[in-house]
Design a protein around this motif. Structure first.
Motif, mmCIF file in Angstrom:
data_model
loop_
_atom_site.group_PDB
_atom_site.id
_atom_site.type_symbol
_atom_site.label_atom_id
_atom_site.label_comp_id
_atom_site.label_asym_id
_atom_site.label_seq_id
_atom_site.Cartn_x
_atom_site.Cartn_y
_atom_site.Cartn_z
ATOM 1 N N GLU A 140 0.818 -1.404 -0.030
ATOM 2 C CA GLU A 140 -0.129 0.044 -0.135
ATOM 3 C C GLU A 140 0.931 1.249 -0.053
ATOM 4 O O GLU A 140 0.283 2.437 0.023
ATOM 5 C CB GLU A 140 -0.738 0.041 1.277
ATOM 6 C CG GLU A 140 -1.962 -0.945 1.200
ATOM 7 C CD GLU A 140 -2.709 -1.254 2.509
ATOM 8 O OE1 GLU A 140 -2.544 -0.232 3.265
ATOM 9 O OE2 GLU A 140 -3.570 -1.882 2.932
ATOM 10 N N LEU A 141 2.173 1.018 0.120
ATOM 11 C CA LEU A 141 3.042 2.034 0.142
ATOM 12 C C LEU A 141 2.904 3.412 -0.728
ATOM 13 O O LEU A 141 2.677 4.561 -0.370
ATOM 14 C CB LEU A 141 4.590 1.678 0.302
ATOM 15 C CG LEU A 141 5.671 2.945 0.590
ATOM 16 C CD1 LEU A 141 5.550 3.208 1.878
ATOM 17 C CD2 LEU A 141 6.893 2.372 0.233
ATOM 18 N N GLU A 142 2.861 3.151 -2.026
ATOM 19 C CA GLU A 142 2.788 4.328 -3.017
ATOM 20 C C GLU A 142 1.316 4.902 -2.813
ATOM 21 O O GLU A 142 1.284 6.105 -2.977
ATOM 22 C CB GLU A 142 3.107 3.612 -4.225
ATOM 23 C CG GLU A 142 4.518 3.029 -4.751
ATOM 24 C CD GLU A 142 4.939 1.855 -4.130
ATOM 25 O OE1 GLU A 142 5.906 1.421 -4.210
ATOM 26 O OE2 GLU A 142 3.953 1.085 -3.499
ATOM 27 N N TRP A 143 0.486 4.255 -2.575
ATOM 28 C CA TRP A 143 -1.072 4.814 -2.732
ATOM 29 C C TRP A 143 -0.934 5.748 -1.231
ATOM 30 O O TRP A 143 -1.781 6.619 -1.274
ATOM 31 C CB TRP A 143 -2.283 3.626 -2.637
ATOM 32 C CG TRP A 143 -2.301 3.078 -3.882
ATOM 33 C CD1 TRP A 143 -3.247 3.520 -4.779
ATOM 34 C CD2 TRP A 143 -1.665 1.879 -4.549
ATOM 35 N NE1 TRP A 143 -2.905 2.692 -5.911
ATOM 36 C CE2 TRP A 143 -2.077 1.901 -6.106
ATOM 37 C CE3 TRP A 143 -0.360 1.249 -4.113
ATOM 38 C CZ2 TRP A 143 -1.563 1.089 -6.723
ATOM 39 C CZ3 TRP A 143 -0.108 0.265 -4.890
ATOM 40 C CH2 TRP A 143 -0.729 0.200 -6.377
ATOM 41 N N ARG A 144 -0.366 5.271 -0.364
ATOM 42 C CA ARG A 144 -0.455 5.847 1.064
ATOM 43 C C ARG A 144 0.349 7.226 1.188
ATOM 44 O O ARG A 144 -0.077 8.061 1.685
ATOM 45 C CB ARG A 144 -0.403 4.806 2.054
ATOM 46 C CG ARG A 144 -1.294 3.831 2.346
ATOM 47 C CD ARG A 144 -2.708 4.192 2.605
ATOM 48 N NE ARG A 144 -2.655 4.423 3.979
ATOM 49 C CZ ARG A 144 -3.432 5.352 4.516
ATOM 50 N NH1 ARG A 144 -4.457 5.911 3.717
ATOM 51 N NH2 ARG A 144 -3.522 5.577 5.816
ATOM 52 N N LEU A 191 -0.399 13.410 -4.090
ATOM 53 C CA LEU A 191 -1.585 13.700 -5.412
ATOM 54 C C LEU A 191 -2.457 12.593 -5.033
ATOM 55 O O LEU A 191 -3.584 12.609 -5.957
ATOM 56 C CB LEU A 191 -0.924 13.614 -6.399
ATOM 57 C CG LEU A 191 0.190 14.771 -6.754
ATOM 58 C CD1 LEU A 191 0.726 14.665 -8.397
ATOM 59 C CD2 LEU A 191 -0.373 16.017 -6.554
ATOM 60 N N GLY A 192 -2.318 11.401 -4.466
ATOM 61 C CA GLY A 192 -3.275 10.460 -4.355
ATOM 62 C C GLY A 192 -4.504 10.403 -3.773
ATOM 63 O O GLY A 192 -4.650 11.105 -2.582
ATOM 64 N N SER A 193 -5.669 9.929 -4.058
ATOM 65 C CA SER A 193 -6.713 9.824 -3.493
ATOM 66 C C SER A 193 -6.919 9.013 -2.170
ATOM 67 O O SER A 193 -7.594 9.274 -1.219
ATOM 68 C CB SER A 193 -7.748 9.514 -4.493
ATOM 69 O OG SER A 193 -7.758 8.106 -4.723
ATOM 70 N N HIS A 194 -5.766 8.331 -2.030
ATOM 71 C CA HIS A 194 -5.782 7.218 -0.740
ATOM 72 C C HIS A 194 -4.700 7.462 0.016
ATOM 73 O O HIS A 194 -4.095 6.871 0.828
ATOM 74 C CB HIS A 194 -5.697 5.882 -1.147
ATOM 75 C CG HIS A 194 -7.085 5.222 -2.068
ATOM 76 N ND1 HIS A 194 -8.080 5.096 -1.530
ATOM 77 C CD2 HIS A 194 -6.937 5.156 -3.158
ATOM 78 C CE1 HIS A 194 -9.148 4.709 -2.377
ATOM 79 N NE2 HIS A 194 -8.299 4.799 -3.502
ATOM 80 N N ARG A 195 -4.263 8.773 0.022
ATOM 81 C CA ARG A 195 -2.956 9.093 0.808
ATOM 82 C C ARG A 195 -3.139 9.159 2.269
ATOM 83 O O ARG A 195 -4.334 9.448 2.698
ATOM 84 C CB ARG A 195 -2.379 10.427 0.073
ATOM 85 C CG ARG A 195 -3.152 11.650 0.605
ATOM 86 C CD ARG A 195 -2.617 13.085 0.110
ATOM 87 N NE ARG A 195 -3.346 14.027 0.194
ATOM 88 C CZ ARG A 195 -3.472 14.893 1.433
ATOM 89 N NH1 ARG A 195 -2.594 14.215 2.498
ATOM 90 N NH2 ARG A 195 -4.340 16.087 1.502
ATOM 91 N N ALA A 196 -2.145 8.948 3.055
ATOM 92 C CA ALA A 196 -2.047 9.254 4.424
ATOM 93 C C ALA A 196 -2.201 10.757 4.719
ATOM 94 O O ALA A 196 -1.701 11.201 3.972
ATOM 95 C CB ALA A 196 -1.041 8.583 5.109
ATOM 96 N N PRO A 197 -2.761 11.157 5.927
ATOM 97 C CA PRO A 197 -2.814 12.562 6.103
ATOM 98 C C PRO A 197 -1.229 13.248 6.059
ATOM 99 O O PRO A 197 -1.237 14.358 5.969
ATOM 100 C CB PRO A 197 -3.348 12.537 7.502
ATOM 101 C CG PRO A 197 -4.247 11.272 7.731
ATOM 102 C CD PRO A 197 -3.457 10.330 6.805
ATOM 103 N N GLN A 198 -0.324 12.205 6.694
ATOM 104 C CA GLN A 198 0.969 12.923 6.677
ATOM 105 C C GLN A 198 1.608 13.068 5.305
ATOM 106 O O GLN A 198 2.561 13.994 5.295
ATOM 107 C CB GLN A 198 1.730 11.906 7.395
ATOM 108 C CG GLN A 198 1.494 11.622 8.794
ATOM 109 C CD GLN A 198 0.514 10.490 8.761
ATOM 110 O OE1 GLN A 198 -0.310 10.095 8.029
ATOM 111 N NE2 GLN A 198 0.506 9.806 10.047
ATOM 112 N N ALA A 199 1.098 12.706 4.196
ATOM 113 C CA ALA A 199 1.611 12.828 2.792
ATOM 114 C C ALA A 199 1.165 14.080 2.031
ATOM 115 O O ALA A 199 0.518 14.104 1.487
ATOM 116 C CB ALA A 199 1.332 11.595 2.038
#
Length: 148
Positions: A75-79, A83-91
């Motif tokens: 899941e690393l790249e998505w999180r 610019l991702g819709s599934h990003r972690a709040p820290q990204a």
């Protein structure tokens, strides 16, 4: 289709095959890998996001790095893609300094290189991974003892 039809077996476009040891060596030439103490100091200074990609059984057996974002490798790249819709709040931006941890510091190099391809130009990994962190006496939350 052959690897050559897709830009080469190693993704470089030259058609040459490469083993994992050579690939790891190539990837590491572009990373400013850091030791566990430097990772800890950067985190404490607010200059790094520590990311633990170890799978659940290892985290349950060995414990956690306090404050690290736990993200399974798949899941690393998505999180972490800002610019991702599934990003972690820290990204939050591409200038984020990400320090990736795996168990011993091998898979984390490949993961950091992948994050760099997404534009996270400060992504790197911790030399020796979680095991080096623990051996250095840095903070570790106790293992849960559960099994996967």
């Amino acid at each position: 289709m052959s690897g050559e039809a897709h830009g080469g077996a190693n993704g470089t476009g030259d058609g040459a095959r490469v083993g994992i040891d050579e690939l790891l060596e190539r990837v590491r030439t572009d990373l400013d890998r850091i030791g566990p103490q430097e990772a800890y100091d950067a985190y404490e200074a607010g200059d790094a996001l520590l990311v633990d990609t170890r799978y659940a059984a290892l985290r349950e057996r060995d414990g956690l790095i306090p404050g690290a974002l736990v993200v399974e490798r798949n899941e690393l790249e998505w999180r972490l893609d800002p610019l991702g819709s599934h990003r972690a709040p820290q990204a939050v931006h591409h200038d984020l300094r990400v320090v990736v941890f795996c168990n011993e510091g091998y898979a984390s190099s490949l993961a950091a290189e992948s994050l760099r391809r997404l534009g996270l130009h400060r992504a790197t990994d911790a030399i020796g991974g979680f095991q080096a962190w623990k051996a250095a006496g840095l903070p570790v939350l106790p293992p849960t003892g559960r099994t996967a």
